[in-house]
Design a protein around this motif. Structure first.
Motif, mmCIF file in Angstrom:
data_model
loop_
_atom_site.group_PDB
_atom_site.id
_atom_site.type_symbol
_atom_site.label_atom_id
_atom_site.label_comp_id
_atom_site.label_asym_id
_atom_site.label_seq_id
_atom_site.Cartn_x
_atom_site.Cartn_y
_atom_site.Cartn_z
ATOM 1 N N ASP A 110 0.826 -1.205 0.000
ATOM 2 C CA ASP A 110 0.000 0.000 0.000
ATOM 3 C C ASP A 110 0.865 1.263 0.000
ATOM 4 O OD1 ASP A 110 -2.700 1.220 0.265
ATOM 5 O OD2 ASP A 110 -1.912 1.937 2.165
ATOM 6 N N ILE A 111 1.824 1.315 0.917
ATOM 7 C CA ILE A 111 2.695 2.492 1.011
ATOM 8 C C ILE A 111 3.577 2.613 -0.232
ATOM 9 C CG2 ILE A 111 4.592 3.570 2.279
ATOM 10 C CD1 ILE A 111 2.025 3.732 3.805
ATOM 11 N N GLY A 112 4.187 1.509 -0.625
ATOM 12 C CA GLY A 112 5.106 1.536 -1.759
ATOM 13 C C GLY A 112 4.439 1.930 -3.061
ATOM 14 N N SER A 113 3.270 1.365 -3.330
ATOM 15 C CA SER A 113 2.594 1.658 -4.598
ATOM 16 C C SER A 113 2.137 3.110 -4.666
ATOM 17 C CB SER A 113 1.395 0.721 -4.790
ATOM 18 O OG SER A 113 0.391 0.969 -3.829
ATOM 19 N N HIS A 114 1.632 3.630 -3.559
ATOM 20 C CA HIS A 114 1.163 5.018 -3.565
ATOM 21 C C HIS A 114 2.332 6.006 -3.606
ATOM 22 C CE1 HIS A 114 -2.739 3.282 -2.434
ATOM 23 N NE2 HIS A 114 -3.247 4.412 -2.881
ATOM 24 N N TRP A 115 3.416 5.671 -2.932
ATOM 25 C CA TRP A 115 4.575 6.568 -2.964
ATOM 26 C C TRP A 115 5.155 6.627 -4.376
ATOM 27 C CZ3 TRP A 115 9.726 6.982 -4.080
ATOM 28 C CH2 TRP A 115 10.399 8.065 -3.520
ATOM 29 N N LEU A 116 5.294 5.475 -5.007
ATOM 30 C CA LEU A 116 5.803 5.445 -6.377
ATOM 31 C C LEU A 116 4.862 6.172 -7.334
ATOM 32 C CD1 LEU A 116 7.274 1.843 -6.808
ATOM 33 C CD2 LEU A 116 8.456 3.982 -7.324
ATOM 34 N N GLN A 117 3.561 5.991 -7.127
ATOM 35 C CA GLN A 117 2.589 6.660 -7.991
ATOM 36 C C GLN A 117 2.680 8.175 -7.852
ATOM 37 O OE1 GLN A 117 0.904 5.583 -10.353
ATOM 38 N NE2 GLN A 117 -0.771 7.005 -10.739
ATOM 39 N N MET A 118 2.832 8.655 -6.627
ATOM 40 C CA MET A 118 2.961 10.094 -6.410
ATOM 41 C C MET A 118 4.235 10.627 -7.059
ATOM 42 S SD MET A 118 0.387 11.448 -4.837
ATOM 43 C CE MET A 118 1.068 12.980 -4.222
ATOM 44 N N TYR A 119 5.330 9.886 -6.929
ATOM 45 C CA TYR A 119 6.599 10.351 -7.488
ATOM 46 C C TYR A 119 6.558 10.329 -9.014
ATOM 47 C CZ TYR A 119 11.561 11.387 -7.551
ATOM 48 O OH TYR A 119 12.770 12.011 -7.742
ATOM 49 N N SER A 120 5.950 9.298 -9.583
ATOM 50 C CA SER A 120 5.845 9.229 -11.043
ATOM 51 C C SER A 120 4.943 10.342 -11.572
ATOM 52 C CB SER A 120 5.307 7.862 -11.480
ATOM 53 O OG SER A 120 3.968 7.676 -11.059
ATOM 54 N N THR A 121 3.919 10.696 -10.795
ATOM 55 C CA THR A 121 3.051 11.813 -11.170
ATOM 56 C C THR A 121 3.848 13.107 -11.239
ATOM 57 O OG1 THR A 121 1.123 10.769 -10.127
ATOM 58 C CG2 THR A 121 1.011 13.144 -10.492
ATOM 59 N N PHE A 122 4.741 13.282 -10.269
ATOM 60 C CA PHE A 122 5.615 14.460 -10.245
ATOM 61 C C PHE A 122 6.533 14.481 -11.474
ATOM 62 C CE2 PHE A 122 9.960 15.845 -9.112
ATOM 63 C CZ PHE A 122 9.735 17.203 -8.949
ATOM 64 N N LEU A 123 7.089 13.326 -11.823
ATOM 65 C CA LEU A 123 7.992 13.254 -12.979
ATOM 66 C C LEU A 123 7.268 13.570 -14.287
ATOM 67 C CD1 LEU A 123 10.105 10.049 -12.179
ATOM 68 C CD2 LEU A 123 10.818 12.435 -11.981
ATOM 69 N N LEU A 124 6.007 13.165 -14.370
ATOM 70 C CA LEU A 124 5.234 13.385 -15.597
ATOM 71 C C LEU A 124 4.599 14.776 -15.645
ATOM 72 C CD1 LEU A 124 3.444 9.907 -15.881
ATOM 73 C CD2 LEU A 124 5.328 10.758 -17.306
ATOM 74 N N GLY A 125 4.715 15.514 -14.552
ATOM 75 C CA GLY A 125 4.153 16.861 -14.522
ATOM 76 C C GLY A 125 2.642 16.894 -14.426
ATOM 77 N N LYS A 126 2.059 15.836 -13.889
ATOM 78 C CA LYS A 126 0.606 15.782 -13.749
ATOM 79 C C LYS A 126 0.175 16.435 -12.441
ATOM 80 C CE LYS A 126 -0.031 11.518 -16.434
ATOM 81 N NZ LYS A 126 -0.537 10.127 -16.394
ATOM 82 N N ALA A 127 -1.066 16.892 -12.425
ATOM 83 C CA ALA A 127 -1.581 17.569 -11.238
ATOM 84 C C ALA A 127 -2.085 16.592 -10.183
ATOM 85 C CB ALA A 127 -2.706 18.526 -11.626
ATOM 86 N N SER A 128 -2.471 15.393 -10.609
ATOM 87 C CA SER A 128 -3.047 14.426 -9.669
ATOM 88 C C SER A 128 -2.538 13.025 -9.964
ATOM 89 C CB SER A 128 -4.576 14.447 -9.758
ATOM 90 O OG SER A 128 -5.147 13.389 -9.007
ATOM 91 N N HIS A 129 -2.341 12.253 -8.908
ATOM 92 C CA HIS A 129 -1.906 10.866 -9.083
ATOM 93 C C HIS A 129 -3.032 9.997 -9.647
ATOM 94 C CE1 HIS A 129 -4.053 10.577 -5.249
ATOM 95 N NE2 HIS A 129 -4.110 9.277 -5.421
ATOM 96 N N LYS A 130 -4.240 10.559 -9.680
ATOM 97 C CA LYS A 130 -5.382 9.814 -10.223
ATOM 98 C C LYS A 130 -5.532 10.010 -11.732
ATOM 99 C CE LYS A 130 -7.898 10.131 -5.844
ATOM 100 N NZ LYS A 130 -9.107 10.642 -5.146
ATOM 101 N N ASP A 131 -4.666 10.817 -12.308
ATOM 102 C CA ASP A 131 -4.708 11.048 -13.752
ATOM 103 C C ASP A 131 -3.965 9.911 -14.452
ATOM 104 O OD1 ASP A 131 -4.666 11.900 -16.341
ATOM 105 O OD2 ASP A 131 -3.565 13.760 -15.968
ATOM 106 N N VAL A 132 -4.710 8.896 -14.872
ATOM 107 C CA VAL A 132 -4.096 7.726 -15.511
ATOM 108 C C VAL A 132 -4.708 7.491 -16.897
ATOM 109 C CG1 VAL A 132 -3.494 6.628 -13.320
ATOM 110 C CG2 VAL A 132 -5.732 6.179 -14.342
ATOM 111 N N LYS A 133 -5.131 8.574 -17.525
ATOM 112 C CA LYS A 133 -5.780 8.450 -18.835
ATOM 113 C C LYS A 133 -4.867 7.828 -19.885
ATOM 114 C CE LYS A 133 -8.715 12.550 -18.155
ATOM 115 N NZ LYS A 133 -8.052 13.065 -16.936
#
Length: 229
Positions: A110-133
């Motif tokens: 749970d912690i690992g997947s969400h932390w990685l998702q947040m960091y990858s969101t930052f790398l992609l320049g997205k506003a939300s980690h829920k943006d997976v279009k």
């Protein structure tokens, strides 16, 4: 003659901290602290407070949009509260069930997947980690793209953990024995365990997909960085 345009008022830091959804977030933190302090002395009050806090997780988002008080701080506060609350409950379950490593592994996922998702969101320049279009995985897109489906999975997961805590009679419960008994018994808590298993399983699968997808983003970022002159 040019019309005078109204200049938007810049909010102060204090006003952002005091946004209504953020106040709800602080209330959730206090509620959870008290709940975990009494979790072994009064299981039912603990479960009630924990679940109310979980419900407030959905309310604060609605309030933020309703009153135009969406903030990055509020989003982070919301996610951190969610992750810590679930982590604490999983740690408790790891102490009352055997093998406890099952729950500690779920905590790490749970912690690992969400932390990685947040960091990858930052790398992609997205506003939300829920943006997976742009994701190619249909389940991942369905989870974050459909609020009701995501809510069902999240609720099922928390209900399962709360129910397992209520079913634990001592500190040496065997997890499989309790799950088998839940299938055969007809108590309300046992029924909740059975009904929530499917949503829980979907959420864990999404966590695995999320971790792999986010890890790929990090790896591709490194590859692209090395290719730059």
């Amino acid at each position: 003659m040019a019309k005078n345009k109204s200049i938007p008022i810049r909010p102060s830091k204090l006003s952002v901290y005091l946004y209504i959804p953020n106040i709800i977030g602080y209330t959730r933190v206090l509620m959870n602290c008290f709940a975990f302090a009494i979790c072994f002395s009064n299981k039912w009050i603990f479960c009630a407070l924990y679940f109310i806090s979980f419900v407030c997780d959905g309310i604060d988002g609605w309030v933020a949009r309703k009153f135009n008080q969406v903030s990055t701080f509020g989003a982070v506060l919301d996610m951190v509260t969610d992750r810590i609350s679930t982590a604490c409950l999983l740690v408790i379950l790891s102490q009352v069930y055997r093998p406890g490593m099952v729950f500690l592994s779920l905590l790490a996922l749970d912690i690992g997947s969400h932390w990685l998702q947040m960091y990858s969101t930052f790398l992609l320049g997205k506003a939300s980690h829920k943006d997976v279009k742009d994701s190619t995985n249909w389940l991942f897109k369905a989870y974050y793209g459909n609020r009701m489906f995501m809510a069902y999975c999240c609720v099922a997961c928390e209900v399962l953990y709360i129910s397992l805590f209520l079913l634990a009679q001592n500190e040496t419960e065997k997890l499989m024995d309790v799950l088998k008994a839940s299938i055969t018994e007809g108590s309300l808590v046992s029924v909740l365990v059975v009904l929530s298993l499917f949503g829980w399983a979907i959420k864990q699968l999404v966590n695995i997909i999320q971790m792999k997808t986010a890890a790929d983003v990090c790896v591709l970022h490194d590859i692209n960085k090395k290719e730059r002159p």
